[in-house]
Enzyme design. Structure first.
Site, PDB file in Angstrom:
ATOM      1  N   CYS A 174       0.791  -1.228   0.000  1.00  0.00           N
ATOM      2  CA  CYS A 174       0.000   0.000   0.000  1.00  0.00           C
ATOM      3  C   CYS A 174       0.829   1.286   0.000  1.00  0.00           C
ATOM      4  O   CYS A 174       0.270   2.382  -0.027  1.00  0.00           O
ATOM      5  CB  CYS A 174      -0.948   0.002   1.191  1.00  0.00           C
ATOM      6  N   HIS A 311      -3.995   7.697   5.669  1.00  0.00           N
ATOM      7  CA  HIS A 311      -4.095   6.402   5.001  1.00  0.00           C
ATOM      8  C   HIS A 311      -5.503   5.856   5.228  1.00  0.00           C
ATOM      9  O   HIS A 311      -6.138   5.371   4.303  1.00  0.00           O
ATOM     10  CB  HIS A 311      -3.029   5.459   5.560  1.00  0.00           C
ATOM     11  N   GLU A 322      -2.546   4.862  13.384  1.00  0.00           N
ATOM     12  CA  GLU A 322      -2.258   6.053  12.583  1.00  0.00           C
ATOM     13  C   GLU A 322      -2.666   7.325  13.313  1.00  0.00           C
ATOM     14  O   GLU A 322      -1.925   8.321  13.307  1.00  0.00           O
ATOM     15  CB  GLU A 322      -2.979   5.971  11.236  1.00  0.00           C
ATOM     16  N   LYS A 340     -10.217   7.046   1.163  1.00  0.00           N
ATOM     17  CA  LYS A 340     -10.585   5.646   0.921  1.00  0.00           C
ATOM     18  C   LYS A 340     -12.062   5.393   1.196  1.00  0.00           C
ATOM     19  O   LYS A 340     -12.632   4.420   0.690  1.00  0.00           O
ATOM     20  CB  LYS A 340      -9.705   4.718   1.758  1.00  0.00           C
ATOM     21  N   HIS A 345      -9.850   0.986  -0.971  1.00  0.00           N
ATOM     22  CA  HIS A 345      -8.394   0.909  -0.848  1.00  0.00           C
ATOM     23  C   HIS A 345      -7.823   0.463  -2.195  1.00  0.00           C
ATOM     24  O   HIS A 345      -7.961  -0.701  -2.584  1.00  0.00           O
ATOM     25  CB  HIS A 345      -8.033  -0.077   0.254  1.00  0.00           C
ATOM     26  N   PHE A 405       1.579  -3.289   4.591  1.00  0.00           N
ATOM     27  CA  PHE A 405       2.043  -4.572   5.081  1.00  0.00           C
ATOM     28  C   PHE A 405       3.557  -4.645   4.905  1.00  0.00           C
ATOM     29  O   PHE A 405       4.112  -4.119   3.945  1.00  0.00           O
ATOM     30  CB  PHE A 405       1.397  -5.708   4.283  1.00  0.00           C
TER      31      PHE A 405
END
Length: 417
Positions: A174, A311, A322, A340, A345, A405
């Site tokens: 991502c 994000h 976050e 998003k 996403h 990730f």
């Protein structure tokens, strides 16, 4: 005009961008979509056949992509075609392509590319699986690997445009798009390149949804797609996958001025680091460090940032970590929202899409709200989460953050010009 930063590095301008998005493919249409306060999430009836998978939601790009000469794109799957379509628009907006003619400067070795995606195209990968699972090589041809390989976007674009500069592929889940922009920025700032084509793309696949579904991280509001995802809301139930692509044209500031290019923003700060603790569980301490490093690179204090593009995946672990990392840096309720909630996403594309739309919102003094955010999760840090019809803000600097990730964190800071 001073074309050098205080550390002696070259300044970096954003002189163009191109977008392929479910919200629209230009700022005008995206702006209208955002103002409508409606997302692009739909129920996927074709996913009903997948047993033991909970989500049936996604945000597919349903328009047709442009047609290109077959000989030039036969090694491109859908993800690379997203990248190409975005790049065509970006080069034209930057004045580096007129009709079918590209500026020769992009072929002189001083123009490079940095581009990423989570994976290559999915169907060619499935064709390879058929070889080992069914002993069937009938679907494999000379282009199968080219379409499937992780670096398919950067490699195909470099050949399509005849680029002979640096080729940086960022397949970091991502953060693929944001890391590509950051590495392109560094290549220009350090004097290695004058122009960089940078961005990310991703094509929709049920495989992407299944990855998150196995971790109970996907939204299962299958009957009410308009109400999800809902980042930072205590009633969120997970993310929704989407697709698209975005390309930014980055350029040495002096080079851009000398050729009379329009400058949409200056990229003044970038940082990326790793959590080093867990593949999938975010670490707020190292996330915070990434934001701090970006501010240091930009020689800015947190007080100078007027907006943060989050994000904001709508997963509990991600939202909470976050928000805490952001609050620790700013030590005040910084204005923040996630895109998003509108487009899902988009994985390898999200960092580039969100960076460009953050620039556009900054230049228009209007910032989109957190769609579907009605009840802020008390476990999230107390930030200024935009709600309602959006927010009019005049600011000189915006920050766009992404986390992936592998524990990979990125932060980009843009300045109004």
């Amino acid at each position: 005009m001073n074309f050098r930063k205080t550390n002696g590095k070259r300044r970096v301008a954003v002189t163009g961008a191109g977008l392929v998005s479910t919200l629209g493919n230009d700022w005008e249409s995206v702006f209208e979509s955002l103002k409508s306060l409606k997302n692009r999430i739909i129920y996927m009836p074709e996913w009903e056949k997948y047993t033991n998978m909970n989500t049936r939601l996604a945000a597919p790009y349903e328009k047709e992509l442009p047609k290109y000469p077959r000989k030039k794109v036969r090694g491109m799957g859908r993800v690379a075609l997203f990248a190409l379509t975005a790049t065509e628009s970006a080069l034209k907006l930057a004045g580096l392509k007129n009709g079918e003619e590209e500026n020769p400067e992009i072929k002189n070795g001083r123009c490079g590319i940095a581009y990423g995606s989570c994976m290559g195209s999915i169907n060619p990968i499935i064709d390879f699986y058929a070889l080992v699972s069914n002993n069937d090589a009938s679907k494999i041809d000379a282009t199968t690997y080219i379409k499937a390989m992780p670096q398919t976007c950067s490699a195909n674009l470099s050949v399509y445009y005849g680029l002979t500069g640096r080729n940086i592929t960022t397949n970091t889940a991502c953060t693929s798009g944001s890391q590509a922009i950051g590495y392109a920025y560094e290549a220009i700032a350090n004097g290695s390149q004058d122009i960089m084509i940078a961005g990310g793309a991703e094509e929709l696949s049920v495989m992407h949804a299944a990855v998150f579904d196995t971790m109970f991280s996907t939204s299962t509001k299958n009957k009410t797609p308009e109400l999800t995802p809902r980042a930072f809301d205590k009633n969120r139930d997970g993310l929704v996958v989407g697709e698209g692509g975005c390309t930014l044209i980055l350029e040495d500031y002096e080079h851009a001025v000398n050729r009379g290019a329009k400058i949409y923003a200056e990229l003044v700060g970038f940082a990326t680091n790793s959590d080093g603790t867990h593949i999938t569980n975010p670490n707020p301490e190292t996330m915070q460090k990434a934001l701090q490093l970006a501010l240091e690179d930009a020689s800015l204090s947190p007080d100078e940032i007027g907006y943060v593009n989050a994000h904001g995946t709508a997963t509990a672990a991600g939202d909470i970590a976050e928000s805490k990392a952001t609050a620790a840096i700013f030590n005040r309720p910084i204005t923040i929202s996630s895109l998003k909630n509108y487009i899902g996403h988009t994985l390898g594309a999200c960092g580039s899409i969100e960076a460009w739309l953050s620039i556009c919102m900054m230049n228009n003094d209007w910032f989109a709200p957190n769609l579907n955010l009605t009840d802020i999760d008390p476990n999230c840090a107390p930030l200024d989460y935009i709600t309602g019809a959006g927010r009019i803000i005049h600011t000189e600097y915006v920050m766009s953050n992404n986390f992936a990730f592998g524990g990979i964190n990125t932060s980009l800071i843009f300045k109004r010009t």
